[in-house]
Design an enzyme around this catalytic site. Sequence first.
Site, PDB file in Angstrom:
ATOM      1  N   ASN A 102       0.834  -1.205   0.000  1.00 39.38           N
ATOM      2  CA  ASN A 102       0.000   0.000   0.000  1.00 39.38           C
ATOM      3  C   ASN A 102       0.868   1.253   0.000  1.00 39.38           C
ATOM      4  O   ASN A 102       0.408   2.338   0.347  1.00 39.38           O
ATOM      5  CB  ASN A 102      -0.959   0.012   1.200  1.00 39.38           C
ATOM      6  CG  ASN A 102      -0.242   0.197   2.531  1.00 39.38           C
ATOM      7  OD1 ASN A 102       0.980   0.016   2.619  1.00 39.38           O
ATOM      8  ND2 ASN A 102      -0.973   0.544   3.573  1.00 39.38           N
ATOM      9  N   ASP A 176     -11.465  -0.306   5.352  1.00 42.22           N
ATOM     10  CA  ASP A 176     -10.246  -1.067   5.079  1.00 42.22           C
ATOM     11  C   ASP A 176     -10.539  -2.541   4.824  1.00 42.22           C
ATOM     12  O   ASP A 176      -9.964  -3.157   3.929  1.00 42.22           O
ATOM     13  CB  ASP A 176      -9.287  -0.949   6.261  1.00 42.22           C
ATOM     14  CG  ASP A 176      -8.752   0.454   6.442  1.00 42.22           C
ATOM     15  OD1 ASP A 176      -8.187   0.993   5.481  1.00 42.22           O
ATOM     16  OD2 ASP A 176      -8.890   1.012   7.541  1.00 42.22           O
TER      17      ASP A 176
END
Length: 413
Positions: A102, A176
């Site tokens: 990420n 998330d």
Amino acid sequence: MTESKKLLEGVKVVELATFIAAATTGRFLADLGADVVKIEQKNGDPLRYTAPSEGRPLDMHENTTWELENGNKRCLSIDTRTEEGKEILFKLLDEADILITNWRTKALVKSGLDYETLKVKYPKLVYGICTGYGEYGPDKDLPGFDFTSFFARGGYLETLRQKSDVPMNVVPGVGDHNVGMNLAAGILAALYHAKMTGKGEKVETSLFETAIFNMGMMVQAAQYTDYGEKYPIDIRNSPNPFLACWKSKEGRYVQTCMPDYNTYFERFMTALGLTEFLGEEKDKYFPVQHLIENGLGPKLYDAIMERFETKTIAEWNEILVEADIPFALAKNWEELLEDDQAWANDCFRKMEYPSGERILVNQPVRYHEMGKTPYEKGPLIGEHTVEVLKELGYDDAKIKELIDSKIAYEWDK
């Protein structure tokens, strides 16, 4: 039932990521038997330190959030900013099937870890990346968390509040986890393709893209500006008063969900004992078009709310189950920990800590033939550093040199 081979046994994954979304993907793959090696710096992932904002003790040895996102993984702690640290990382990638990251695009390019660079060296590699706002556009380099990229930018906070009130309070992990599971699905499809063809793939998603997809029905409907109510709305003026929360006698809320108002009208009114809305009055309230045209939604809403306040949750539970009305009590987290339905479907398992037994949340997917997935605690910082370095061919002397020079770190507390 004999436990069979794990579905992803033999698959090697390198996780180069912090916080929750990408870690969720890694955890999902680890549960399926993949060897997921998480790369951390000496101080560890910032997620290790979020306990105070979640209302729990800050303790590296009892970190329920870390367990949830990183159980069943191994941890290699190295300084990837150094040449030797990068060399270790690339040795891992030599054997990897999947890379999960990420990192922001600029950092990946600077480190030679962007997809365009890696696909030349590793043509079979499945490259999974999740970001805050996607890889393109003017905001691609902005930092993104689910509070901002998902809940705020993605349309939740402004539309799902009561018209006269501030936005709802949000909690970490909700967006998330959505993103992480989406990325896992894409990675598994790409992995299948790579195993079949020998060609890797880049898989990308983001908090922002996921939020838009989740909101897809209403985002699309927003184009029809001459129809319906513009959100945020006052639920009392909703075009379908059966999609609301109702306050019980003891002050708890029950959510009902009847998307097709017309199908449920007589059944719901009968169950509530609001027979005055049937008979000759019915034409004003049924079908839903008549309700809207007559402006009677608020009157019906008020009548239902008033009726709900006359009975307890236990009483409404019996009545609504008997009438086969879709409903649920708005539960708090403490109640979820004791929810029989959750336990029956293996949503939880128990873990022993020095302070006692705790309940941990399982991944939400079950497997019949593979059997119950393991749940090893999330690794401590550098817990598997020596183990992984030995697997990569480093001898004891070299490992000691790497640790002494602070290029590698091994947990020693």
